[in-house]
Design an enzyme around this catalytic site. Sequence first.
Site, PDB file in Angstrom:
ATOM      1  N   HIS A  78     -11.602  18.583  66.977  1.00 30.21           N
ATOM      2  CA  HIS A  78     -12.082  19.975  67.062  1.00 30.21           C
ATOM      3  C   HIS A  78     -12.927  20.222  68.315  1.00 30.21           C
ATOM      4  CE1 HIS A  78     -10.528  21.097  63.200  1.00 30.21           C
ATOM      5  NE2 HIS A  78     -11.288  20.241  62.540  1.00 30.21           N
ATOM      6  N   ASP A 110      -3.758  15.759  60.786  1.00 30.38           N
ATOM      7  CA  ASP A 110      -4.953  16.128  60.027  1.00 30.38           C
ATOM      8  C   ASP A 110      -4.709  17.481  59.335  1.00 30.38           C
ATOM      9  OD1 ASP A 110      -8.184  15.365  60.209  1.00 30.38           O
ATOM     10  OD2 ASP A 110      -7.841  17.506  59.903  1.00 30.38           O
ATOM     11  N   HIS A 140      -6.584  19.899  59.273  1.00 32.16           N
ATOM     12  CA  HIS A 140      -7.139  20.965  60.116  1.00 32.16           C
ATOM     13  C   HIS A 140      -6.441  21.005  61.473  1.00 32.16           C
ATOM     14  CE1 HIS A 140     -10.506  19.745  57.381  1.00 32.16           C
ATOM     15  NE2 HIS A 140     -10.567  21.051  57.237  1.00 32.16           N
ATOM     16  N   ASP A 147      -6.968  13.988  55.594  1.00 32.09           N
ATOM     17  CA  ASP A 147      -7.493  14.978  54.660  1.00 32.09           C
ATOM     18  C   ASP A 147      -6.429  15.958  54.154  1.00 32.09           C
ATOM     19  OD1 ASP A 147      -7.361  15.925  57.239  1.00 32.09           O
ATOM     20  OD2 ASP A 147      -9.443  16.601  57.348  1.00 32.09           O
TER      21      ASP A 147
END
Length: 309
Positions: free
Chosen positions: A123, A160, A162, A241
Amino acid sequence: MFKILTHKACLQHQLADHPERPARLHAVLDRLRSDGIITGTEDVISPVTAELLCLVHPAHFVEQVIAAEPETGTIRLDADTYLSNGSIKAAFMAAAANIQATQLVLENAAERVFCAVRPPGHHAERAEAMGFCLFNNIALAAETALQHPSINRIAILDFDVHHCNGTVDIFKDRPEVLVCSSFQEEFYPYRYMAFSNEHIVSVPLASGTKSQHFRRAIESQWVPAIEKHKPDFIFVSAGFDAHADDPLGGLLLSRDDYRWITELIIDLAKQYAKGRIVSTLEGGYNTEALADCAAEHASALQSYATIKS
Ligand SMILES: [Zn+2]
């Protein structure tokens, strides 16, 4: 040869009750040891310098993050992202592992390397730390490879839950870098999620997506892009995740999916990239599921190497 890089300093970044916690890395390392994937002692990592971080981040940003580290207690850069005493050493070692892993592969001292480190990095944008991430580890690995004369095109693959807004921010104008991601739609980080161009391949998945749909989406959208790009080196942002038991994500993947996608990536790396893979730990917040999935990932990277040799 397969190697794992880690460092105990990565356990010193901590905030009570925060999901991105040292117990995550403890769980991964304990499982890799009990499964016999890590034997003996950890690899020593050469420390990174602030100058090296400037491969992907501007100097003023690197200095700002370093200066924010508190002597005691914790501070937050945003609602999700914190620094404690020890965070900068942890972040430097996570970055250093990624750079060293890439160098090991470039020197033919390893074919595949998994970096068991934290804080995660995908991120972190060029000039903004966010989403538990301080510096973009996989981007540093990728940029290290691109400086080598034999590496002209690379791919960064991110599964991931995200979206990897930081990695896209850093490489969106670099056609030699293919970024393929899969992620939960309408979910954090709420930026860059609809962004795409010839070398940024984004695969949003609805909350509740299970294995079969995930695998079909990867086969139909990632694989043709990788086959067209023909990367010389493959990098993996390995977040776990998207597992069904993860407390943050809403996708329903299983540990088998992580072995499946790792084997797929190994096949593509063998076909185009002389087998070269550097993978780094990103998310995964249920420690048991995280340990299961990271072990599937590392075991696939290791066993395939054994069969090949
Ligand atoms: Zn994540």
